[in-house]
Design a protein around this motif. Structure first.
Motif, PDB file in Angstrom:
ATOM      1  N   MET A 102       2.659   4.754   7.114  1.00 10.78           N
ATOM      2  CA  MET A 102       1.469   4.195   7.755  1.00 10.78           C
ATOM      3  C   MET A 102       1.386   2.696   7.546  1.00 10.78           C
ATOM      4  O   MET A 102       1.106   1.923   8.468  1.00 10.78           O
ATOM      5  CB  MET A 102       0.218   4.878   7.188  1.00 10.78           C
ATOM      6  N   ALA A 103       1.659   2.259   6.312  1.00 14.76           N
ATOM      7  CA  ALA A 103       1.581   0.828   6.001  1.00 14.76           C
ATOM      8  C   ALA A 103       2.579   0.033   6.834  1.00 14.76           C
ATOM      9  O   ALA A 103       2.257  -1.046   7.362  1.00 14.76           O
ATOM     10  CB  ALA A 103       1.834   0.601   4.511  1.00 14.76           C
ATOM     11  N   ARG A 104       3.795   0.544   6.978  1.00 15.96           N
ATOM     12  CA  ARG A 104       4.805  -0.156   7.783  1.00 15.96           C
ATOM     13  C   ARG A 104       4.372  -0.244   9.239  1.00 15.96           C
ATOM     14  O   ARG A 104       4.529  -1.272   9.897  1.00 15.96           O
ATOM     15  CB  ARG A 104       6.161   0.548   7.683  1.00 15.96           C
ATOM     16  N   GLU A 105       3.815   0.828   9.754  1.00 11.13           N
ATOM     17  CA  GLU A 105       3.401   0.865  11.156  1.00 11.13           C
ATOM     18  C   GLU A 105       2.200  -0.046  11.408  1.00 11.13           C
ATOM     19  O   GLU A 105       2.107  -0.690  12.465  1.00 11.13           O
ATOM     20  CB  GLU A 105       3.045   2.304  11.548  1.00 11.13           C
ATOM     21  N   MET A 106       1.290  -0.133  10.435  1.00 10.44           N
ATOM     22  CA  MET A 106       0.036  -0.864  10.627  1.00 10.44           C
ATOM     23  C   MET A 106       0.063  -2.284  10.081  1.00 10.44           C
ATOM     24  O   MET A 106      -0.943  -2.991  10.136  1.00 10.44           O
ATOM     25  CB  MET A 106      -1.121  -0.093   9.980  1.00 10.44           C
ATOM     26  N   GLY A 107       1.198  -2.712   9.539  1.00 16.50           N
ATOM     27  CA  GLY A 107       1.327  -4.103   9.136  1.00 16.50           C
ATOM     28  C   GLY A 107       0.821  -4.440   7.750  1.00 16.50           C
ATOM     29  O   GLY A 107       0.401  -5.573   7.498  1.00 16.50           O
ATOM     30  N   LEU A 108       0.869  -3.480   6.827  1.00 15.67           N
ATOM     31  CA  LEU A 108       0.460  -3.728   5.446  1.00 15.67           C
ATOM     32  C   LEU A 108       1.686  -3.722   4.536  1.00 15.67           C
ATOM     33  O   LEU A 108       2.493  -2.784   4.589  1.00 15.67           O
ATOM     34  CB  LEU A 108      -0.522  -2.657   4.949  1.00 15.67           C
ATOM     35  N   GLY A 109       1.835  -4.740   3.714  1.00 16.43           N
ATOM     36  CA  GLY A 109       2.892  -4.734   2.720  1.00 16.43           C
ATOM     37  C   GLY A 109       2.497  -3.840   1.559  1.00 16.43           C
ATOM     38  O   GLY A 109       1.350  -3.877   1.099  1.00 16.43           O
ATOM     39  N   VAL A 110       3.419  -3.020   1.083  1.00 14.50           N
ATOM     40  CA  VAL A 110       3.126  -2.088  -0.007  1.00 14.50           C
ATOM     41  C   VAL A 110       3.384  -2.756  -1.350  1.00 14.50           C
ATOM     42  O   VAL A 110       4.465  -3.306  -1.591  1.00 14.50           O
ATOM     43  CB  VAL A 110       3.981  -0.815   0.123  1.00 14.50           C
ATOM     44  N   ILE A 111       2.393  -2.685  -2.228  1.00 15.64           N
ATOM     45  CA  ILE A 111       2.464  -3.248  -3.580  1.00 15.64           C
ATOM     46  C   ILE A 111       2.339  -2.086  -4.564  1.00 15.64           C
ATOM     47  O   ILE A 111       1.229  -1.614  -4.840  1.00 15.64           O
ATOM     48  CB  ILE A 111       1.341  -4.280  -3.827  1.00 15.64           C
ATOM     49  N   PRO A 112       3.447  -1.581  -5.088  1.00 13.53           N
ATOM     50  CA  PRO A 112       3.367  -0.424  -5.995  1.00 13.53           C
ATOM     51  C   PRO A 112       2.803  -0.788  -7.370  1.00 13.53           C
ATOM     52  O   PRO A 112       3.207  -1.784  -7.966  1.00 13.53           O
ATOM     53  CB  PRO A 112       4.835   0.024  -6.121  1.00 13.53           C
ATOM     54  N   TRP A 113       1.886   0.047  -7.849  1.00 13.75           N
ATOM     55  CA  TRP A 113       1.470  -0.074  -9.246  1.00 13.75           C
ATOM     56  C   TRP A 113       2.102   1.073 -10.035  1.00 13.75           C
ATOM     57  O   TRP A 113       2.473   2.089  -9.482  1.00 13.75           O
ATOM     58  CB  TRP A 113      -0.043  -0.116  -9.408  1.00 13.75           C
ATOM     59  N   SER A 114       2.242   0.854 -11.333  1.00 14.10           N
ATOM     60  CA  SER A 114       2.870   1.808 -12.241  1.00 14.10           C
ATOM     61  C   SER A 114       4.261   2.233 -11.780  1.00 14.10           C
ATOM     62  O   SER A 114       4.577   3.433 -11.764  1.00 14.10           O
ATOM     63  CB  SER A 114       1.987   3.045 -12.447  1.00 14.10           C
ATOM     64  N   PRO A 115       5.136   1.287 -11.421  1.00 15.22           N
ATOM     65  CA  PRO A 115       6.492   1.665 -11.012  1.00 15.22           C
ATOM     66  C   PRO A 115       7.310   2.274 -12.149  1.00 15.22           C
ATOM     67  O   PRO A 115       8.349   2.877 -11.902  1.00 15.22           O
ATOM     68  CB  PRO A 115       7.092   0.341 -10.539  1.00 15.22           C
ATOM     69  N   LEU A 116       6.828   2.124 -13.386  1.00 16.15           N
ATOM     70  CA  LEU A 116       7.500   2.740 -14.536  1.00 16.15           C
ATOM     71  C   LEU A 116       6.797   4.023 -14.981  1.00 16.15           C
ATOM     72  O   LEU A 116       7.084   4.556 -16.051  1.00 16.15           O
ATOM     73  CB  LEU A 116       7.568   1.751 -15.707  1.00 16.15           C
ATOM     74  N   ALA A 117       5.853   4.507 -14.149  1.00 13.74           N
ATOM     75  CA  ALA A 117       5.144   5.762 -14.441  1.00 13.74           C
ATOM     76  C   ALA A 117       4.503   5.724 -15.822  1.00 13.74           C
ATOM     77  O   ALA A 117       4.753   6.591 -16.673  1.00 13.74           O
ATOM     78  CB  ALA A 117       6.079   6.959 -14.301  1.00 13.74           C
TER      79      ALA A 117
END
Length: 354
Positions: A201-216
């Protein structure tokens, strides 16, 4: 080799940000496990010295200490930074309007953040978490008002259902309001369910994804073993131990430790740290702009920044994929199966790369 000063555009905007964002939830000892001001300053300086410009904070991180420290550290360098903060978290216990997504909460939180950050504008303001009570038009119009006043330059959203985000973006586009340019979500080898709808959805709607907790919550660093599963469901109180917080977030599980074992195996093959493997993996998704790295010591930050140098073999990526795969569910799995594809395309081959 990627470096912090190899900048990326954030969503459908012209804003340039570093490929790793510096998280500040560890700035301050108010919750019992963060870094004091001197240590936090060293972490901040290392990040900037390496070319980093994207700083992530929130109104109530360490009870406001994170924003206050960041304001002090940014003095004299404010214009070169992209400072992102968030509103939603309750600021006064017992006051029903001190938190939430509504206009009053947003405006008051932004004013408090501006004071703590010692700045007259915020580069990127996120809605921090969906409250299921505020009309989307109220949120979007209030955000647009702040942008028009110059107190906020860009807006984004965090931790919200994909259908609400896409609806909001469509409304903003149709009404000429400030669009959402960033989506902050939990994303890691342990948490991949966002690949079903949120990231596409983010790619289609023009939002850059900013992941939090990438180390879980630290699980993918290899710091926990199966003996730590005794934490049970843990506690959601951020002032609890990090192990209890990891358990409360649902990432300290048997499955997560199995994934961490594969991460350690790949790290050993590459001669790098497990944390670097886990971080590097998140950057491979084309929808991801910049994972957030948090550190309590300069050494931890240096380790995390080393993720930019990691390169995988095909077999290593396959091992990580196999260990962490999640089912996409309906309709995704159904539409990718042979019968629907035959019915839709009639056996024709369509080149989707063009």
């Amino acid at each position: 080799m990627t470096t912090l000063d190899t900048y990326r555009l954030l969503g459908r905007s012209g804003l340039r940000v570093s490929p790793l964002a510096l998280g500040t939830m560890t700035f301050g000892t108010d919750w019992g496990w963060g870094s004091d001001k001197d240590e936090s300053r060293r972490i901040f300086d290392i990040y900037l010295d390496r070319g980093g410009n994207f700083i992530d904070t929130a109104s109530q991180y360490t009870e406001g200490s994170a924003e206050t420290m960041l304001g002090d550290f940014a003095a004299g360098r404010r214009e070169q930074l992209v400072i992102a903060t968030k509103y939603t978290m309750a600021r006064r216990p017992g006051d029903p309007n001190s938190g939430g997504n509504h206009r009053k909460s947003m405006v008051q939180s932004v004013e408090a953040s501006l004071r703590r950050l010692n700045t007259d504008y915020i580069d990127l303001l996120y809605l921090h978490a969906w409250d299921f009570t505020t009309p989307v038009e109220e949120i979007l119009r209030a955000m647009d008002d702040l942008v028009r006043m110059g107190k906020v330059l860009y807006v984004g959203i965090s931790d919200a259902p994909a259908w609400q985000v896409s609806r909001m973006q469509a409304i903003a586009d149709l009404r000429g309001w400030a669009p959402l340019i960033a989506l902050q979500i939990e994303y890691s080898l342990v948490q991949r369910t966002v690949e079903r709808d949120l990231i596409p959805m983010a790619r289609e709607m023009g939002l850059g994804v900013i992941p939090w907790s990438p180390l879980a919550s630290g699980v993918l660093t290899g710091k926990y073993t199966r003996a730590d599963l005794d934490a049970g469901e843990g506690t959601a109180d951020p002032s609890g131990t990090r192990k209890n917080v990891a358990a409360a977030n649902g990432v300290l599980t048997e499955r997560a430790l199995d994934i961490a074992d594969v991460v350690k195996q790949v790290a050993g093959e590459l001669g790098v740290k497990p944390s670097q493997v886990a971080l590097a993996w998140t950057t491979l998704n084309p929808g991801v702009t910049a994972p957030i790295v948090g550190a309590r010591t300069p050494a931890q930050l240096e380790d995390n920044l080393g993720a930019l140098d990691v390169r995988f073999t095909e077999s290593q990526l396959a091992a990580l994929e196999e260990a962490s795969r999640v089912e996409l569910g309906f309709p995704h799995d159904f539409l990718a199966s042979p019968m629907p594809r035959q019915v839709v395309f009639g056996g024709a081959e369509i080149d989707l790369t063009r």
